[in-house]
Design an enzyme around this catalytic site. Structure first.
Site, PDB file in Angstrom:
ATOM      1  N   HIS A   1       1.019  -1.200  -0.107  1.00 23.74           N
ATOM      2  CA  HIS A   1       0.017   0.035   0.009  1.00 23.74           C
ATOM      3  C   HIS A   1       0.977   1.107   0.120  1.00 23.74           C
ATOM      4  CE1 HIS A   1      -3.347   2.337   0.305  1.00 23.74           C
ATOM      5  NE2 HIS A   1      -3.842   2.144   1.344  1.00 23.74           N
TER       6      HIS A   1
ATOM      7  N   GLN B   1      -0.317   5.101   1.134  1.00 25.62           N
ATOM      8  CA  GLN B   1      -0.370   5.042   2.361  1.00 25.62           C
ATOM      9  C   GLN B   1       0.809   5.551   2.957  1.00 25.62           C
ATOM     10  OE1 GLN B   1      -3.415   4.473   4.205  1.00 25.62           O
ATOM     11  NE2 GLN B   1      -2.195   5.771   5.812  1.00 25.62           N
TER      12      GLN B   1
ATOM     13  N   CYS C   1      -3.676   3.260   9.665  1.00 26.12           N
ATOM     14  CA  CYS C   1      -4.061   3.790   8.171  1.00 26.12           C
ATOM     15  C   CYS C   1      -5.640   4.151   7.753  1.00 26.12           C
ATOM     16  CB  CYS C   1      -3.695   2.771   7.145  1.00 26.12           C
ATOM     17  SG  CYS C   1      -4.302   1.155   7.317  1.00 26.12           S
TER      18      CYS C   1
ATOM     19  N   ARG D   1      -3.127  11.752   3.035  1.00 28.71           N
ATOM     20  CA  ARG D   1      -3.208  10.984   1.799  1.00 28.71           C
ATOM     21  C   ARG D   1      -3.521  11.986   0.691  1.00 28.71           C
ATOM     22  NH1 ARG D   1      -5.033   5.807   2.112  1.00 28.71           N
ATOM     23  NH2 ARG D   1      -4.631   5.793  -0.151  1.00 28.71           N
TER      24      ARG D   1
ATOM     25  N   ASP E   1      -3.111  -1.788  12.478  1.00 31.60           N
ATOM     26  CA  ASP E   1      -3.773  -1.944  11.250  1.00 31.60           C
ATOM     27  C   ASP E   1      -4.952  -3.077  11.531  1.00 31.60           C
ATOM     28  OD1 ASP E   1      -5.229  -1.613   8.653  1.00 31.60           O
ATOM     29  OD2 ASP E   1      -3.585  -2.541   7.763  1.00 31.60           O
TER      30      ASP E   1
HETATM   31  N1  NVA Z   1      -4.712  -3.877   5.536  1.00 30.28           N
HETATM   32  C1  NVA Z   1      -5.914  -3.002   5.107  1.00 30.28           C
HETATM   33  C2  NVA Z   1      -5.624  -1.772   4.851  1.00 30.28           C
HETATM   34  C3  NVA Z   1      -7.055  -1.022   4.222  1.00 30.28           C
HETATM   35  C4  NVA Z   1      -6.592   0.307   3.865  1.00 30.28           C
HETATM   36  C5  NVA Z   1      -6.451  -3.818   4.144  1.00 30.28           C
HETATM   37  O1  NVA Z   1      -5.957  -4.590   2.975  1.00 30.28           O
HETATM   38  O2  NVA Z   1      -7.805  -4.294   4.128  1.00 30.28           O
HETATM   39  N1   CP Z   2      -6.413   3.682   4.384  1.00 34.96           N
HETATM   40  C1   CP Z   2      -7.103   3.531   3.154  1.00 34.96           C
HETATM   41  O1   CP Z   2      -6.656   3.163   2.152  1.00 34.96           O
HETATM   42  O2   CP Z   2      -8.475   3.727   3.214  1.00 34.96           O
HETATM   43  P1   CP Z   2      -9.543   3.232   2.393  1.00 34.96           P
HETATM   44  O3   CP Z   2      -9.631   1.937   2.344  1.00 34.96           O
HETATM   45  O4   CP Z   2     -10.625   3.884   2.749  1.00 34.96           O
HETATM   46  O5   CP Z   2      -9.183   3.784   0.809  1.00 34.96           O
END
Ligand code: NVA
Ligand code: CP
Length: 307
Positions: free
Chosen positions: A133, A136, A267, A295, A228
């Site tokens: 990600h 982020q 995040c 972001r 997270d």
């Molecule tokens: N680790 C989480 C981050 C969401 C922004 C996911 O992949 O769902």
């Molecule tokens: N942190 C993040 O990516 O949030 P969303 O899933 O809301 O985009």
């Protein structure tokens, strides 16, 4: 040094000076926006945004970011496009490249965003995959700089499930000279290939990188605690995983075991009462909503530099 035309998929593909340039641009664009200065650097440009999974922050910040830059963003989902009826990722990439100046994609398998980039003739941005990600973590490092005035030499302790966010932290923070500790229970530690790559980066940039199985050991002397969700999008909930991760919950006890001026990051979206408690999330150490705001500024910087 120009970043024009580059994909933004994996932070480990970038040098420290390149990430520095993105961060400096992000701080600059934030100042401009706060002062109400126009900065329509992408006037007439279009960004295609493919979302295979849900999103609040990524969707809204990219879309609003393109508007503030004078451009336009298109929100595309499989159900409303031919992707949902089996048109291939490769053909979608070829077609979108004929209309748009960049493509942002949130996907399940990381190979899907890699394939998109292989066939697109415009830059591709990873808006989250099961592996990484990167957007982020640019916003997160920008937030750390706002609170701590620097990155180099700080200790960031990620506690919880090793996932896309912690993988990108291990890359980005290491490149920028931070010391990274991942505290995860056995069975939920980083994938070997990710750890190997991050270890190479920590050797190259002369930083410390460690993985421990005790949350209190992880946060000792930490300047930043990061967590997270226990269950990322696309993962099945399981009692076994929840029980393994509960001792890694970021609560006031754990925060008390770090440095006095520690900042707490997430995040988002948070699952209050699971990986983080309400009192920490809403408490004096938490910077989670600044992170969410950043972001916008971080992604505007990425867009401006690569498009
Ligand atoms: N680790 C989480 C981050 C969401 C922004 C996911 O992949 O769902
Ligand atoms: N942190 C993040 O990516 O949030 P969303 O899933 O809301 O985009």
């Amino acid at each position: 040094m120009s970043l024009k035309g580059r994909n933004f998929i994996d932070l480990s593909h970038f040098e420290r000076r390149e990430l520095r340039r993105i961060l400096d641009t992000a701080h600059d664009l934030k100042r401009k926006q706060k002062r109400g200065e126009r900065h329509e650097l992408l006037r007439g440009k279009s960004l295609a945004m493919i979302f295979m999974k849900s999103s609040t922050r990524t969707r809204v910040s990219f879309e609003v970011g393109m508007t503030q830059l004078g451009g336009h963003a298109l929100y595309l989902q499989p159900s409303g496009t031919q992707l949902g009826r089996g048109e291939t990722i490769a053909d979608t990439a070829r077609v979108l490249s004929r209309y748009c100046d960049a493509i942002m994609a949130r996907v399940y398998g990381h190979d899907e965003v890699v394939e998109l980039a292989e066939y697109a003739t415009v830059p591709v941005i990873n808006g989250l995959s099961d592996l990484l990600h990167p957007c982020q973590i640019v916003a997160d490092m920008m937030t750390i700089e706002e609170y701590k005035g620097r990155l180099q030499g700080l200790k960031i302790a990620y506690v919880g499930d090793s996932n896309n966010v912690s993988n990108s932290i291990m890359q980005g923070c290491t490149i920028m000279g931070m010391n990274v500790t991942v505290g995860s229970p056995k069975g939920y530690t980083p994938r070997p290939e990710i750890l190997k790559r991050a270890t190479e980066l920590s050797e190259r940039y002369d930083t410390q990188l460690e993985v421990v199985n005790d949350p209190y050991e992880a946060v000792k002397n930490a300047d930043i605690i990061y967590t997270d969700t226990f269950f990322s999008m696309g993962q099945e909930r399981s009692k076994e995983k929840e029980e393994a991760l509960m001792p890694f919950q970021v609560n006031s006890d754990l925060v008390g075991a770090a440095k006095k001026d520690v900042i707490v990051m997430h995040c988002l979206p948070a699952h209050r009462g699971e990986e983080i408690t309400d009192d920490v999330m809403d408490g004096p150490h938490s910077v989670v909503f600044d992170q969410a705001e950043n972001r916008l500024h971080a992604q505007k910087a990425i867009l401006v530099l690569i498009v």
